[in-house]
Motif scaffolding. Structure first.
Motif, PDB file in Angstrom:
ATOM      1  N   UNK A   7      -5.097  19.595   0.396  1.00 12.65           N
ATOM      2  CA  UNK A   7      -4.613  18.433  -0.349  1.00 12.65           C
ATOM      3  C   UNK A   7      -3.265  17.955   0.190  1.00 12.65           C
ATOM      4  N   UNK A   8      -2.501  18.853   0.782  1.00 12.01           N
ATOM      5  CA  UNK A   8      -1.172  18.513   1.275  1.00 12.01           C
ATOM      6  C   UNK A   8      -1.185  17.930   2.682  1.00 12.01           C
ATOM      7  N   UNK A   9      -2.316  18.018   3.348  1.00 14.75           N
ATOM      8  CA  UNK A   9      -2.391  17.604   4.748  1.00 14.75           C
ATOM      9  C   UNK A   9      -2.625  16.108   4.849  1.00 14.75           C
ATOM     10  N   UNK A  10      -1.736  15.434   5.538  1.00 14.80           N
ATOM     11  CA  UNK A  10      -1.876  14.011   5.791  1.00 14.80           C
ATOM     12  C   UNK A  10      -2.563  13.822   7.131  1.00 14.80           C
ATOM     13  N   UNK A  11      -3.319  12.773   7.258  1.00 14.03           N
ATOM     14  CA  UNK A  11      -3.948  12.446   8.535  1.00 14.03           C
ATOM     15  C   UNK A  11      -3.147  11.308   9.157  1.00 14.03           C
ATOM     16  N   UNK A  59       2.655   4.349   4.193  1.00 16.44           N
ATOM     17  CA  UNK A  59       1.525   4.705   3.327  1.00 16.44           C
ATOM     18  C   UNK A  59       0.976   6.051   3.787  1.00 16.44           C
ATOM     19  N   UNK A  60       0.751   6.947   2.844  1.00  9.05           N
ATOM     20  CA  UNK A  60       0.241   8.285   3.151  1.00  9.05           C
ATOM     21  C   UNK A  60      -1.282   8.275   3.009  1.00  9.05           C
ATOM     22  N   UNK A  61      -1.964   8.900   3.952  1.00  7.17           N
ATOM     23  CA  UNK A  61      -3.422   8.943   3.929  1.00  7.17           C
ATOM     24  C   UNK A  61      -3.885  10.385   3.840  1.00  7.17           C
ATOM     25  N   UNK A  62      -4.772  10.645   2.878  1.00  8.58           N
ATOM     26  CA  UNK A  62      -5.345  11.983   2.687  1.00  8.58           C
ATOM     27  C   UNK A  62      -6.813  11.842   2.337  1.00  8.58           C
ATOM     28  N   UNK A 115       0.863  -1.183   0.000  1.00  5.48           N
ATOM     29  CA  UNK A 115       0.000   0.000   0.000  1.00  5.48           C
ATOM     30  C   UNK A 115       0.897   1.229   0.000  1.00  5.48           C
ATOM     31  N   UNK A 116       0.681   2.117  -0.966  1.00  6.91           N
ATOM     32  CA  UNK A 116       1.484   3.320  -1.091  1.00  6.91           C
ATOM     33  C   UNK A 116       0.732   4.550  -0.592  1.00  6.91           C
ATOM     34  N   UNK A 117      -0.522   4.695  -1.027  1.00 10.99           N
ATOM     35  CA  UNK A 117      -1.328   5.846  -0.624  1.00 10.99           C
ATOM     36  C   UNK A 117      -2.754   5.391  -0.335  1.00 10.99           C
ATOM     37  N   UNK A 118      -3.418   6.149   0.514  1.00 14.71           N
ATOM     38  CA  UNK A 118      -4.801   5.866   0.882  1.00 14.71           C
ATOM     39  C   UNK A 118      -5.572   7.180   0.792  1.00 14.71           C
ATOM     40  N   UNK A 155      -3.917   4.144  12.429  1.00 13.34           N
ATOM     41  CA  UNK A 155      -5.033   3.209  12.578  1.00 13.34           C
ATOM     42  C   UNK A 155      -4.997   2.162  11.465  1.00 13.34           C
ATOM     43  N   UNK A 156      -4.794   2.616  10.219  1.00 11.16           N
ATOM     44  CA  UNK A 156      -4.739   1.706   9.081  1.00 11.16           C
ATOM     45  C   UNK A 156      -3.594   0.714   9.258  1.00 11.16           C
ATOM     46  N   UNK A 157      -2.407   1.223   9.565  1.00  6.60           N
ATOM     47  CA  UNK A 157      -1.230   0.365   9.691  1.00  6.60           C
ATOM     48  C   UNK A 157      -1.406  -0.652  10.818  1.00  6.60           C
ATOM     49  N   UNK A 158      -1.924  -0.227  11.972  1.00  5.47           N
ATOM     50  CA  UNK A 158      -2.128  -1.145  13.092  1.00  5.47           C
ATOM     51  C   UNK A 158      -3.058  -2.292  12.705  1.00  5.47           C
ATOM     52  N   UNK A 159      -4.200  -1.951  12.104  1.00  4.96           N
ATOM     53  CA  UNK A 159      -5.165  -2.977  11.717  1.00  4.96           C
ATOM     54  C   UNK A 159      -4.602  -3.861  10.600  1.00  4.96           C
TER      55      UNK A 159
END
Length: 126
Positions: A99-103, A84-87, A24-27, A109-113
């Motif tokens: 658009x530049x702000x990552x959460x 993996x970057x999430x936006x 997974x690269x981006x979300x 949360x994604x990585x842990x699960x």
């Protein structure tokens, strides 16, 4: 022998095969009414790129991200999601700066699960 494509035609996308390992690269997240669509951009070592779209049955971003992580990790041929970057998707943005702000909290949360599900899948395979 390769088929020739007519003008305006695109080659059929290659399927996500078990012989090819993906990460997974981006979300991206997008709200659709009472649900959240999670789009996971996957890449492989051969330079392939695929998107997996998962519509989570919730409007809670944390639950949606966890739902998508379980789905992606359970496929068996996605080996990682580190870095993996999430936006939020472009339609959800108020300004171009958004658009530049990552959460980063949702990334965690994604990585842990993802890691928990991947470990469970590997345990079942042993």
């Amino acid at each position: 022998m390769a088929r020739r494509l007519r003008a305006g035609q695109h080659p059929a996308p290659e399927p996500i095969r078990a012989t090819s390992m993906w990460r997974v690269d981006q979300i991206f997240l997008a709200r659709h009414g009472q649900r959240i669509e999670v789009i996971c951009s996957l890449v492989n070592d051969q330079g392939g790129l695929r998107n997996l779209n998962i519509v989570a049955p919730t409007s809670d971003p944390v639950k949606a991200v966890r739902h998508a992580a379980r789905h992606v990790a359970g496929k068996g041929n996605v080996y990682g999601a580190r870095q993996a970057r999430l936006r939020w998707a472009r339609e959800q943005l108020v300004t171009e700066q958004d658009e530049l702000i990552r959460d980063r909290d949702l990334e965690d949360e994604f990585l842990d699960e993802f890691e928990e599900t991947l470990a469970a899948v590997r345990d079942q395979m042993r």
